[in-house]
Write a protein that holds these residues in place. Sequence first.
Motif, PDB file in Angstrom:
ATOM      1  N   LEU A 200      91.536 -33.025  84.866  1.00 35.89           N
ATOM      2  CA  LEU A 200      91.646 -32.252  83.637  1.00 35.89           C
ATOM      3  C   LEU A 200      92.157 -30.869  84.009  1.00 35.89           C
ATOM      4  CD1 LEU A 200      88.291 -33.185  81.919  1.00 35.89           C
ATOM      5  CD2 LEU A 200      90.554 -33.816  81.152  1.00 35.89           C
ATOM      6  N   ARG A 201      93.146 -30.396  83.304  1.00 35.65           N
ATOM      7  CA  ARG A 201      93.681 -29.081  83.607  1.00 35.65           C
ATOM      8  C   ARG A 201      94.194 -28.443  82.328  1.00 35.65           C
ATOM      9  NH1 ARG A 201      99.495 -30.604  86.480  1.00 35.65           N
ATOM     10  NH2 ARG A 201     100.176 -32.096  84.921  1.00 35.65           N
ATOM     11  N   ARG A 202      94.362 -27.128  82.335  1.00 35.72           N
ATOM     12  CA  ARG A 202      94.949 -26.452  81.203  1.00 35.72           C
ATOM     13  C   ARG A 202      96.002 -25.482  81.735  1.00 35.72           C
ATOM     14  NH1 ARG A 202      90.595 -25.487  78.090  1.00 35.72           N
ATOM     15  NH2 ARG A 202      91.823 -24.283  76.654  1.00 35.72           N
ATOM     16  N   THR A 203      96.805 -24.917  80.871  1.00 26.80           N
ATOM     17  CA  THR A 203      97.970 -24.172  81.304  1.00 26.80           C
ATOM     18  C   THR A 203      97.645 -22.780  81.812  1.00 26.80           C
ATOM     19  OG1 THR A 203      98.327 -23.188  79.147  1.00 26.80           O
ATOM     20  CG2 THR A 203      99.299 -25.346  79.529  1.00 26.80           C
ATOM     21  N   GLY A 204      96.528 -22.214  81.424  1.00 29.10           N
ATOM     22  CA  GLY A 204      96.230 -20.836  81.768  1.00 29.10           C
ATOM     23  C   GLY A 204      96.674 -19.897  80.671  1.00 29.10           C
ATOM     24  N   LYS A 205      97.566 -20.349  79.795  1.00 26.58           N
ATOM     25  CA  LYS A 205      98.015 -19.546  78.663  1.00 26.58           C
ATOM     26  C   LYS A 205      97.154 -19.801  77.433  1.00 26.58           C
ATOM     27  CE  LYS A 205     101.666 -17.700  80.616  1.00 26.58           C
ATOM     28  NZ  LYS A 205     101.845 -16.249  80.800  1.00 26.58           N
ATOM     29  N   GLN A 206      96.431 -20.923  77.438  1.00 24.11           N
ATOM     30  CA  GLN A 206      95.599 -21.254  76.298  1.00 24.11           C
ATOM     31  C   GLN A 206      94.297 -20.478  76.342  1.00 24.11           C
ATOM     32  OE1 GLN A 206      95.937 -25.470  77.445  1.00 24.11           O
ATOM     33  NE2 GLN A 206      96.126 -25.813  75.269  1.00 24.11           N
ATOM     34  N   SER A 207      93.662 -20.364  75.185  1.00 23.39           N
ATOM     35  CA  SER A 207      92.378 -19.682  75.153  1.00 23.39           C
ATOM     36  C   SER A 207      91.362 -20.511  75.920  1.00 23.39           C
ATOM     37  CB  SER A 207      91.903 -19.516  73.707  1.00 23.39           C
ATOM     38  OG  SER A 207      91.748 -20.771  73.076  1.00 23.39           O
ATOM     39  N   GLN A 208      90.477 -19.820  76.616  1.00 21.78           N
ATOM     40  CA  GLN A 208      89.461 -20.517  77.396  1.00 21.78           C
ATOM     41  C   GLN A 208      88.340 -20.944  76.448  1.00 21.78           C
ATOM     42  OE1 GLN A 208      89.741 -20.934  80.971  1.00 21.78           O
ATOM     43  NE2 GLN A 208      91.809 -20.492  80.281  1.00 21.78           N
ATOM     44  N   LYS A 209      88.356 -22.182  76.040  1.00 16.34           N
ATOM     45  CA  LYS A 209      87.430 -22.612  75.004  1.00 16.34           C
ATOM     46  C   LYS A 209      86.620 -23.845  75.380  1.00 16.34           C
ATOM     47  CE  LYS A 209      90.860 -25.537  72.651  1.00 16.34           C
ATOM     48  NZ  LYS A 209      91.513 -25.865  71.363  1.00 16.34           N
ATOM     49  N   ASP A 214      88.267 -25.617  81.357  1.00 11.21           N
ATOM     50  CA  ASP A 214      88.339 -24.334  82.054  1.00 11.21           C
ATOM     51  C   ASP A 214      88.036 -24.539  83.533  1.00 11.21           C
ATOM     52  OD1 ASP A 214      88.732 -23.234  79.598  1.00 11.21           O
ATOM     53  OD2 ASP A 214      86.728 -22.402  79.387  1.00 11.21           O
ATOM     54  N   PHE A 215      88.464 -23.603  84.338  1.00 14.10           N
ATOM     55  CA  PHE A 215      88.172 -23.612  85.772  1.00 14.10           C
ATOM     56  C   PHE A 215      88.737 -24.846  86.468  1.00 14.10           C
ATOM     57  CE2 PHE A 215      84.535 -21.907  83.330  1.00 14.10           C
ATOM     58  CZ  PHE A 215      84.753 -20.556  83.569  1.00 14.10           C
ATOM     59  N   ARG A 216      89.797 -25.453  85.861  1.00  6.42           N
ATOM     60  CA  ARG A 216      90.368 -26.664  86.447  1.00  6.42           C
ATOM     61  C   ARG A 216      91.826 -26.471  86.855  1.00  6.42           C
ATOM     62  NH1 ARG A 216      86.756 -31.046  85.753  1.00  6.42           N
ATOM     63  NH2 ARG A 216      88.136 -31.961  87.302  1.00  6.42           N
ATOM     64  N   ALA A 222      88.100 -31.826  96.481  1.00  2.63           N
ATOM     65  CA  ALA A 222      86.647 -31.882  96.624  1.00  2.63           C
ATOM     66  C   ALA A 222      85.958 -31.103  95.510  1.00  2.63           C
ATOM     67  CB  ALA A 222      86.227 -31.332  97.992  1.00  2.63           C
ATOM     68  N   VAL A 223      86.488 -29.949  95.172  1.00  2.57           N
ATOM     69  CA  VAL A 223      85.903 -29.146  94.090  1.00  2.57           C
ATOM     70  C   VAL A 223      86.063 -29.876  92.765  1.00  2.57           C
ATOM     71  CG1 VAL A 223      85.993 -26.947  92.862  1.00  2.57           C
ATOM     72  CG2 VAL A 223      86.270 -26.994  95.345  1.00  2.57           C
ATOM     73  N   HIS A 224      87.216 -30.506  92.556  1.00  5.10           N
ATOM     74  CA  HIS A 224      87.397 -31.310  91.337  1.00  5.10           C
ATOM     75  C   HIS A 224      86.344 -32.424  91.279  1.00  5.10           C
ATOM     76  CE1 HIS A 224      90.843 -29.779  89.232  1.00  5.10           C
ATOM     77  NE2 HIS A 224      91.593 -29.778  90.310  1.00  5.10           N
ATOM     78  N   SER A 225      86.091 -33.068  92.395  1.00  5.46           N
ATOM     79  CA  SER A 225      85.113 -34.163  92.420  1.00  5.46           C
ATOM     80  C   SER A 225      83.716 -33.667  92.054  1.00  5.46           C
ATOM     81  CB  SER A 225      85.091 -34.820  93.810  1.00  5.46           C
ATOM     82  OG  SER A 225      86.320 -35.455  94.097  1.00  5.46           O
ATOM     83  N   VAL A 226      83.359 -32.502  92.572  1.00  3.85           N
ATOM     84  CA  VAL A 226      82.052 -31.926  92.246  1.00  3.85           C
ATOM     85  C   VAL A 226      81.991 -31.570  90.765  1.00  3.85           C
ATOM     86  CG1 VAL A 226      80.555 -29.926  92.620  1.00  3.85           C
ATOM     87  CG2 VAL A 226      81.581 -31.101  94.572  1.00  3.85           C
ATOM     88  N   GLN A 227      83.049 -30.987  90.239  1.00  2.00           N
ATOM     89  CA  GLN A 227      83.079 -30.659  88.818  1.00  2.00           C
ATOM     90  C   GLN A 227      82.963 -31.922  87.963  1.00  2.00           C
ATOM     91  OE1 GLN A 227      86.768 -28.198  89.245  1.00  2.00           O
ATOM     92  NE2 GLN A 227      85.700 -26.781  87.873  1.00  2.00           N
ATOM     93  N   ASP A 228      83.696 -32.964  88.349  1.00  2.00           N
ATOM     94  CA  ASP A 228      83.620 -34.227  87.607  1.00  2.00           C
ATOM     95  C   ASP A 228      82.190 -34.773  87.613  1.00  2.00           C
ATOM     96  OD1 ASP A 228      86.293 -34.216  86.971  1.00  2.00           O
ATOM     97  OD2 ASP A 228      86.897 -35.468  88.661  1.00  2.00           O
ATOM     98  N   HIS A 261      87.790 -21.364  94.273  1.00  2.00           N
ATOM     99  CA  HIS A 261      88.776 -22.082  93.462  1.00  2.00           C
ATOM    100  C   HIS A 261      88.494 -22.054  91.964  1.00  2.00           C
ATOM    101  CE1 HIS A 261      91.177 -23.718  96.753  1.00  2.00           C
ATOM    102  NE2 HIS A 261      90.049 -23.902  97.420  1.00  2.00           N
ATOM    103  N   THR A 262      87.256 -21.784  91.558  1.00  2.00           N
ATOM    104  CA  THR A 262      86.937 -21.759  90.129  1.00  2.00           C
ATOM    105  C   THR A 262      86.644 -20.360  89.612  1.00  2.00           C
ATOM    106  OG1 THR A 262      84.542 -22.062  90.410  1.00  2.00           O
ATOM    107  CG2 THR A 262      85.919 -24.061  90.340  1.00  2.00           C
ATOM    108  N   GLY A 263      86.218 -19.476  90.505  1.00  2.00           N
ATOM    109  CA  GLY A 263      85.886 -18.121  90.079  1.00  2.00           C
ATOM    110  C   GLY A 263      84.455 -17.945  89.632  1.00  2.00           C
TER     111      GLY A 263
END
Length: 323
Positions: A200-209, A214-216, A222-228, A261-263
Amino acid sequence: MNKQIKVVFAVLPKVHLIDLAGPVQVFYEANQFGSQFKIAYCTLEGQDTVSSQQGLGLAGIPTHHQTELAKGDYLFVPGIEFSAIKNGQLKSGYEAFFDWLQAHYEAGVNICTVCSGTLVLAAAGMLKNKTCTTHWKCIDYLKENGSLIKIINDQLYVKDGNLYTSAGMTSGIDMALSIVEENCGPVITSKVAREMVVFLRRTGKQSQKSIYLDFRTHIHPAVHSVQDHIIQHPTAKNPIEELADLVNMSDRNLTRLFRKHTGISINEFKTKCRLAYAENLLKDPGHTIDFIAAQCGFKDARQLRRIWKEFYGISPSEFKSAL
């Protein structure tokens, strides 16, 4: 998602297979997890067989006049061979299809394009005073041949009212995932992305909603796997030791990489996921705050109220009453 939503794909001559198959697969997988999308196809009149740009023939497709859509349904126009558009091949035989597109757009049907499908809408005169995007190699052509169109060239997909456009190929999958989330919520969307082995990802230009998108924007697997995993198990404790074992790294390294990687920290992400889950449950008038707190992994309703107020500035009850 309580009602069936129709998703129709306009299969035009010289269609690009990935522009068609990618979004179709998203809605198919969503149905495997309980969604109710009715997937259908249509094409131009007089097209017994549609030849894709990749050479695969597609037969037995109903014409657009045989296809009915209602307000809130979705009509996808996958990309077709760019040269067919540049050479003016969208004039003869397309007039009735263009009228049909316009009528459905005005009736509240969501029109969605993938890749050069945006140029089909431009040829139909449907993009005046609209914001859109398309494949990078089509940008200059659209600027030269489209008037009063605001073109965004650095986003995966753009939504303007009930008009969706995407940059091309795999971005059609991203756009389809966003539509699934709009209608079915983030949990099913996460399951679909996981099933399709896409992030799952977003463009960075969209509102963080959405915490689920977000944070993808990073690409660390590995970080994606943990988030999933956290998204799939929002009510679990998900201790750092178990998450680290999941991706075969030390607690300290995972903690460092996750923030890099996510902030945000892993605990912050877990809390945001629980709050997002609580937000969905709050939309049901039959759920009490105590019930929601228990369902979302909070210690009690008091903890939910405190954390909710810290993040949103209002109480859960105030949020619920404003719905």
